[in-house]
Design a protein around this motif. Structure first.
Motif, PDB file in Angstrom:
ATOM      1  N   LEU A 138       1.748   8.602   3.808  1.00 31.99           N
ATOM      2  CA  LEU A 138       0.836   9.185   4.801  1.00 31.99           C
ATOM      3  C   LEU A 138       0.518   8.118   5.838  1.00 31.99           C
ATOM      4  N   THR A 139       1.276   8.136   6.905  1.00 33.50           N
ATOM      5  CA  THR A 139       1.118   7.062   7.883  1.00 33.50           C
ATOM      6  C   THR A 139       0.254   7.479   9.071  1.00 33.50           C
ATOM      7  N   GLY A 140      -0.150   8.745   9.098  1.00 35.57           N
ATOM      8  CA  GLY A 140      -0.897   9.252  10.250  1.00 35.57           C
ATOM      9  C   GLY A 140      -2.358   8.829  10.244  1.00 35.57           C
ATOM     10  N   GLU A 141      -3.055   9.278  11.275  1.00 35.82           N
ATOM     11  CA  GLU A 141      -4.480   8.995  11.411  1.00 35.82           C
ATOM     12  C   GLU A 141      -5.267   9.853  10.434  1.00 35.82           C
ATOM     13  N   GLY A 142      -6.462   9.408  10.129  1.00 37.35           N
ATOM     14  CA  GLY A 142      -7.300  10.205   9.244  1.00 37.35           C
ATOM     15  C   GLY A 142      -8.629   9.513   9.021  1.00 37.35           C
ATOM     16  N   ARG A 143      -9.314   9.933   7.934  1.00 35.73           N
ATOM     17  CA  ARG A 143     -10.600   9.301   7.587  1.00 35.73           C
ATOM     18  C   ARG A 143     -10.450   8.550   6.283  1.00 35.73           C
ATOM     19  N   VAL A 178       0.866  -1.178   0.000  1.00 32.37           N
ATOM     20  CA  VAL A 178       0.000   0.000   0.000  1.00 32.37           C
ATOM     21  C   VAL A 178       0.907   1.234   0.000  1.00 32.37           C
ATOM     22  N   PRO A 179       1.389   1.618  -1.166  1.00 27.51           N
ATOM     23  CA  PRO A 179       2.440   2.635  -1.208  1.00 27.51           C
ATOM     24  C   PRO A 179       2.026   3.995  -0.640  1.00 27.51           C
ATOM     25  N   ALA A 180       0.759   4.327  -0.701  1.00 26.84           N
ATOM     26  CA  ALA A 180       0.366   5.643  -0.200  1.00 26.84           C
ATOM     27  C   ALA A 180       0.569   5.744   1.313  1.00 26.84           C
ATOM     28  N   HIS A 181       0.540   4.587   1.984  1.00 26.39           N
ATOM     29  CA  HIS A 181       0.536   4.639   3.447  1.00 26.39           C
ATOM     30  C   HIS A 181       1.631   3.819   4.116  1.00 26.39           C
ATOM     31  N   ASP A 182       2.537   3.305   3.348  1.00 24.00           N
ATOM     32  CA  ASP A 182       3.666   2.579   3.917  1.00 24.00           C
ATOM     33  C   ASP A 182       4.929   3.042   3.196  1.00 24.00           C
ATOM     34  N   GLN A 183       5.900   3.512   3.945  1.00 21.32           N
ATOM     35  CA  GLN A 183       7.068   4.149   3.336  1.00 21.32           C
ATOM     36  C   GLN A 183       7.873   3.180   2.467  1.00 21.32           C
ATOM     37  N   ARG A 184       8.026   1.948   2.954  1.00 24.53           N
ATOM     38  CA  ARG A 184       8.831   0.992   2.174  1.00 24.53           C
ATOM     39  C   ARG A 184       8.162   0.693   0.840  1.00 24.53           C
ATOM     40  N   ASP A 185       6.817   0.517   0.918  1.00 23.73           N
ATOM     41  CA  ASP A 185       6.070   0.249  -0.309  1.00 23.73           C
ATOM     42  C   ASP A 185       6.144   1.452  -1.251  1.00 23.73           C
ATOM     43  N   LEU A 186       6.119   2.655  -0.671  1.00 26.21           N
ATOM     44  CA  LEU A 186       6.159   3.865  -1.496  1.00 26.21           C
ATOM     45  C   LEU A 186       7.514   3.992  -2.196  1.00 26.21           C
ATOM     46  N   ASP A 187       8.576   3.763  -1.448  1.00 21.81           N
ATOM     47  CA  ASP A 187       9.915   3.828  -2.057  1.00 21.81           C
ATOM     48  C   ASP A 187       9.997   2.856  -3.227  1.00 21.81           C
ATOM     49  N   PHE A 188       9.416   1.687  -3.013  1.00 21.14           N
ATOM     50  CA  PHE A 188       9.458   0.667  -4.052  1.00 21.14           C
ATOM     51  C   PHE A 188       8.623   1.102  -5.266  1.00 21.14           C
ATOM     52  N   ALA A 189       7.421   1.613  -4.987  1.00 16.84           N
ATOM     53  CA  ALA A 189       6.526   2.035  -6.069  1.00 16.84           C
ATOM     54  C   ALA A 189       7.176   3.135  -6.903  1.00 16.84           C
ATOM     55  N   ARG A 190       7.859   4.058  -6.235  1.00 17.15           N
ATOM     56  CA  ARG A 190       8.507   5.163  -6.960  1.00 17.15           C
ATOM     57  C   ARG A 190       9.693   4.657  -7.777  1.00 17.15           C
ATOM     58  N   ALA A 191      10.381   3.656  -7.228  1.00 18.58           N
ATOM     59  CA  ALA A 191      11.529   3.112  -7.959  1.00 18.58           C
ATOM     60  C   ALA A 191      11.082   2.360  -9.211  1.00 18.58           C
ATOM     61  N   PHE A 192       9.899   1.727  -9.161  1.00 20.05           N
ATOM     62  CA  PHE A 192       9.484   0.888 -10.293  1.00 20.05           C
ATOM     63  C   PHE A 192       8.208   1.408 -10.958  1.00 20.05           C
ATOM     64  N   ASP A 193       7.863   2.670 -10.650  1.00 20.23           N
ATOM     65  CA  ASP A 193       6.763   3.301 -11.354  1.00 20.23           C
ATOM     66  C   ASP A 193       5.425   2.578 -11.189  1.00 20.23           C
ATOM     67  N   LEU A 194       5.123   2.217  -9.988  1.00 21.90           N
ATOM     68  CA  LEU A 194       3.866   1.531  -9.719  1.00 21.90           C
ATOM     69  C   LEU A 194       2.855   2.539  -9.168  1.00 21.90           C
ATOM     70  N   PRO A 195       1.567   2.288  -9.369  1.00 22.42           N
ATOM     71  CA  PRO A 195       0.569   3.272  -8.942  1.00 22.42           C
ATOM     72  C   PRO A 195       0.484   3.450  -7.428  1.00 22.42           C
ATOM     73  N   VAL A 196       0.086   4.674  -7.034  1.00 21.22           N
ATOM     74  CA  VAL A 196      -0.066   5.016  -5.621  1.00 21.22           C
ATOM     75  C   VAL A 196      -1.500   5.502  -5.433  1.00 21.22           C
ATOM     76  N   ARG A 197      -2.238   4.875  -4.528  1.00 25.00           N
ATOM     77  CA  ARG A 197      -3.628   5.302  -4.314  1.00 25.00           C
ATOM     78  C   ARG A 197      -3.867   5.638  -2.846  1.00 25.00           C
ATOM     79  N   VAL A 198      -4.236   6.900  -2.612  1.00 25.53           N
ATOM     80  CA  VAL A 198      -4.488   7.349  -1.239  1.00 25.53           C
ATOM     81  C   VAL A 198      -5.858   6.858  -0.789  1.00 25.53           C
ATOM     82  N   VAL A 199      -5.895   6.178   0.381  1.00 24.91           N
ATOM     83  CA  VAL A 199      -7.193   5.745   0.906  1.00 24.91           C
ATOM     84  C   VAL A 199      -7.458   6.277   2.319  1.00 24.91           C
ATOM     85  N   VAL A 200      -6.508   7.036   2.856  1.00 24.91           N
ATOM     86  CA  VAL A 200      -6.736   7.679   4.153  1.00 24.91           C
ATOM     87  C   VAL A 200      -6.484   9.166   3.965  1.00 24.91           C
TER      88      VAL A 200
END
Ligand code: ANZ
Length: 849
Positions: free
Chosen positions: A409-414, A344-366
């Motif tokens: 975005l690892t913080g709390e939200g809706r 879940v790249p939008a909300h996990d830093q490791r996944d985000l780093d990976f997604a950016r390195a390999f051009d994978l989609p990022v979807r914000v859900v929080v």
């Protein structure tokens, strides 16, 4: 100093103690309450050094203290005498590890005698004695019967230098804890103890130790066990019959999963890659090889560029049917959770780093800009039901887009973009999605642990042989109990040099045995046990040492155990303590002990440093123990280390003043010398100021010792000796009864730190030995009445009461008085105190909201 021959006194009392053996624990006839005091037993490498001097001085303070307080004290000593240093020394000298080990033990014993440690010398044990390791083998077999010892092939930590496997706990920053060599992974079939089955109990029972163990150790144990709570979620894999499960602490973000990652070194990755194109298969193999050379630490490091291989396969998101590309990437570990993650790249830093390195989609859900607490609405609506523009200052989701900022975005939200979860807070979303997955049969609540099973096989000679037999037809069976102990063969003629397989394997005669069931030829297990097995239960063996019939006596354990006070270095904060806690729980489950925690309270002393680094043989910065027993002498060393600072702090040997300690001891001795030797004293007369100092020490020392403020007790003794000297020289003189009272008190309390000097003083004062056995003198309460001060009690910032209290009141007593005060009760009027700040002796401040 003026006639005090510390060394002669030391030798005199050591001879007397040796003869009379006064510190042997009382047996069944002894009706006093019991205390079990234990120092972590030493490893016999060379002689003792100043690190030991510190630790064992504290052990002796505690043991002697409880004897004075009227307890039947057990304070035993033994040796943790299996292990690598003996074996390495033997290899260097071409000798038997036994010789080196037992010669060192003799030296240690001599040193402990010279130190004046008050041990029960009748209970000595060495873990390398067959009569001890017999019971390691017994323990192993009991664990095996209970399914808690098992064998499996898996990648293990391998030290290329020591040529042996290491437990996870023995790998520090990717290196061998012992020699510092970088650890590599190797596939081996090894024995494990199933400590993970006890993970919850090992974690939850730490709460019992709260307040009795150092916070730091409790924290380290909690982190090591590392329990995470979340959900298991099953994903279908296209072209695969079975689903693959992932563990996630954030199942609420399932709608935000945009790809799927498996650990490259997992069986699953190999299987999935096998179904891909030739090109991908080759790329995967190359990647796997490079991953094998990467340490676990590197793999978990966040600032390393992400690497991975797309496996040309797809997982199906169970919540929305989306196809997620499957990658193999080394930031996912094979042996955590299930070795696979929903990314879940939008909300996990490791996944985000990976997604950016390999051009994978990022979807914000929080939506982390949306407030989540209190009654404030998520998004304010206008009268038409349209969201009100929060204005230019509010952070907008666009600005926070992780795909652009690179910050997850690892913080709390809706929740947003999440179907029926939209608008929910994290907590509610987790509950809701877990419910939905559970109902659909595609997920469930789950926990994961950082703790791994305990790998106990070692490819070395000098340890406990594993009491198992491998039969011709592939069974593994226990060595029959009547053949235990299975003793080590003679080391002579065996090549002990490390070469990756156990030296025992080359002892052909020893290795050859028979299948206990069929009589057919069979072989022994060539490995020996991790020496942490030996130390996981030794505290119980002290209760009936040498017993040929059982590991320990449950009856004696019922009387003495658990250990009341366990003292040793913080370097054992994880390994040894965790293993001992585990084995204790197993023994509890077997009905052999009636407690679940082995060490009721724990004292960790800091290290002794020289030139800023830990004293060690390899660094060549040892201050030798034996030579300092002559000068400055045992008592001076003990007093100096106890006075050097708080127990838990590191001590710089350069800052330790043994000269100061020597002077203090000579002063104390001279006080006794100056006092009239007839003990016909009335403990109620004499210089009132001196009497106050004496009785305050008697009153305060117990609390100080129990809170390990040993340095403060030494300071108070110094104060008392000085005050006594003053009365001798300029007051009523040595005949003043207050002087004798002070001198006797000094001898009794000094016994905790400088037992030789204390015994000598006691004898000079006209008493028979041993001061070490003298009951604590009760302080005269009338001499303890002290100056009072006025303390104010505030509630929510307003003064509501004043109290007359002792200037020396402690925080808990002050708080209790304040809470109990009628005016405070009235002002509270039933409201609960939510916070109390206590600054003795003058302020107590309560908050109610
Ligand atoms: C999806 C997700 C979304 C995650 C999100 C986190 C944040 P701790 O807290 O350490 O238990 N994970 C699971 N198995 C893993 C493995 N074998 N190797 C590496 N990472 C693994 O971490 C649990 C989280 O670490 C899990 O939750 C998973 O990523 C990842 F916004 O799932 B999570």
């Amino acid at each position: 100093d003026a006639g005090y021959d510390a060394y002669a006194v030391q030798q005199k009392w050591q001879a007397r103690w040796r003869e009379a053996d006064p510190f042997r624990a009382g047996g069944a006839e002894d009706t006093r309450p019991r205390k079990y005091v234990l120092g972590m037993f030493p490893y016999p490498s060379g002689d003792l050094h100043m690190g030991h001097a510190e630790s064992y001085a504290y052990v002796d303070v505690v043991a002697r203290f409880w004897r004075h307080r009227g307890y039947n004290v057990l304070n035993p000593i033994g040796w943790d005498s299996f292990g690598l240093p003996a074996e390495n020394a033997a290899i260097q000298r071409g000798a038997d590890p036994r010789e080196w080990t037992y010669a060192n033990i003799e030296q240690h014993k001599k040193s402990f005698r010279e130190y004046g440690s008050s041990y029960d010398w009748s209970r000595i044990l060495h873990t390398s004695d067959p009569d001890y390791y017999h019971w390691n083998q017994w323990l192993f077999q009991r664990l095996y019967e209970r399914g808690l010892a098992y064998r499996k092939e898996s990648p293990v930590n391998w030290c290329p230098n020591d040529q042996t496997v290491l437990a996870n706990e023995q790998v520090v920053d990717g290196r061998c804890e012992r020699c510092g060599t970088e650890v590599v992974k190797k596939k081996l079939t090894q024995w494990y103890f199933r400590i993970t089955e006890y993970a919850d109990r090992l974690l939850d029972d730490l709460n019992q130790l709260e307040g009795f163990w150092p916070q730091k150790v409790l924290r380290m144990q909690r982190n090591w066990i590392g329990r995470s709570v979340g959900a298991d979620i099953d994903f279908e894999i296209e072209g695969r019959e079975e689903t693959v499960t992932v563990f996630s602490t954030r199942p609420d973000t399932l709608h935000g999963a945009t790809f799927f990652v498996v650990a490259p070194d997992s069986d699953l990755a190999t299987e999935l890659a096998a179904g891909a194109s030739t090109e991908v298969r080759v790329r995967f193999q190359d990647y796997l090889t490079s991953v094998g050379r990467t340490s676990e630490i590197e793999r978990q490091s966040t600032d390393r560029p992400k690497t991975g291989v797309f496996l040309e396969r797809y997982a199906i998101n169970p919540i929305n049917g989306e196809r997620l590309p499957i990658w193999a990437a080394d930031y996912v570990l094979a042996d955590y959770g299930h070795g696979a993650v929903m990314a879940v790249p939008a909300h996990d830093q490791r996944d985000l780093d990976f997604a950016r390195a390999f051009d994978l989609p990022v979807r914000v859900v929080v939506d982390t800009t949306a407030p989540v607490t209190g009654a404030i609405p998520v998004i304010e609506l206008d009268e038409n039901g349209e969201p009100i523009d929060p204005g230019p200052d509010a952070a907008s989701l666009i600005e926070l887009d992780p795909a652009i900022t690179g910050i997850a975005l690892t913080g709390e939200g809706r929740m947003i973009n999440s179907g029926s979860l939209d608008g929910l807070s994290k907590r509610n979303a987790i509950a809701r999605i877990t419910e939905q997955l559970t109902a659909a049969g595609t997920g469930r609540t789950s926990k994961s642990y950082r703790l791994r099973d305990w790998l106990i096989s070692r490819q070395r000679f000098w340890g406990t042989p594993i009491p198992m037999i491998h039969t011709e037809d592939g069974r593994t069976v226990p060595v029959p109990e009547d053949q235990l102990p299975l003793t080590l063969p003679d080391a002579k003629g065996l090549d002990l040099a490390p070469r990756g397989t156990s030296p025992l394997g080359a002892a052909t005669e020893w290795m050859t045995t028979t299948d206990p069931e069929t009589g057919a030829p069979a072989t022994r297990d060539a490995d020996t046990m991790d020496t942490f097995v030996d130390s996981s239960w030794y505290f119980l063996r002290f209760l009936s040492p040498g017993d040929p019939n059982e590991a320990f006596s449950s009856k004696e354990a019922g009387k003495w155990a658990p250990v009341d006070s366990y003292i040793g270095g913080v370097e054992h904060a994880i390994l040894h303590l965790l293993y001992a806690r585990f084995i204790t729980k197993v023994l509890f489950d077997m009905g052999l002990v009636d407690f679940t925690e082995p060490f009721t309270s724990l004292i960790n002393q800091g290290m002794v440093l020289l030139g800023g680094s830990k004293m060690s043989k390899s660094k060549g910065n040892l201050v030798e123990f034996s030579s300092s027993m002559v000068n400055p002498g045992a008592d001076a060393v003990r007093v100096a280390v106890a006075f050097a600072g708080p127990v838990e702090d590191d001590i710089n040997w350069e800052d330790v003043s043994t000269t100061g300690a020597q002077k203090f001891l000579a002063r104390a001795w001279r006080v006794a010398k100056d006092v009239d030797s007839s003990p016909e004293v009335v403990w109620a007369e004499g210089d009132p100021a001196l009497r106050r100092v004496t009785h305050r020490l008697l009153a305060d020392a117990p609390g100080l010792v129990e809170h390990t403020k040993f340095n403060v007790v030494v300071a108070r003794l110094m104060e008392l000796v000085n005050a006594t000297r003053k009365v001798i020289d300029s007051g009523a003189g040595p005949a003043d009864p207050a002087v004798r009272e002070a001198a006797e008190t000094t001898a009794m309390v000094l016994d905790l730190f400088a037992p030789h000097t204390a015994e000598e003083m006691w004898e000079m004062l006209g008493y028979r030995p041993f001061v070490g056995l003298v009951p604590w003198r009760q302080p005269d309460a009338t001499l303890l009445v002290e100056d009072t001060v006025t303390a104010v009690v505030q509630i929510d910032g307003k003064v509501r009461a004043t109290l007359e209290v002792s200037a020396r009141i402690d925080p808990s007593a002050l708080e209790a008085l304040a809470r109990a005060d009628a005016r405070v009760q009235r002002a509270l009027n039933g409201r609960e105190i939510t916070r109390a700040v206590v600054r003795p002796p003058k302020v107590v401040s309560f908050s109610t909201s």
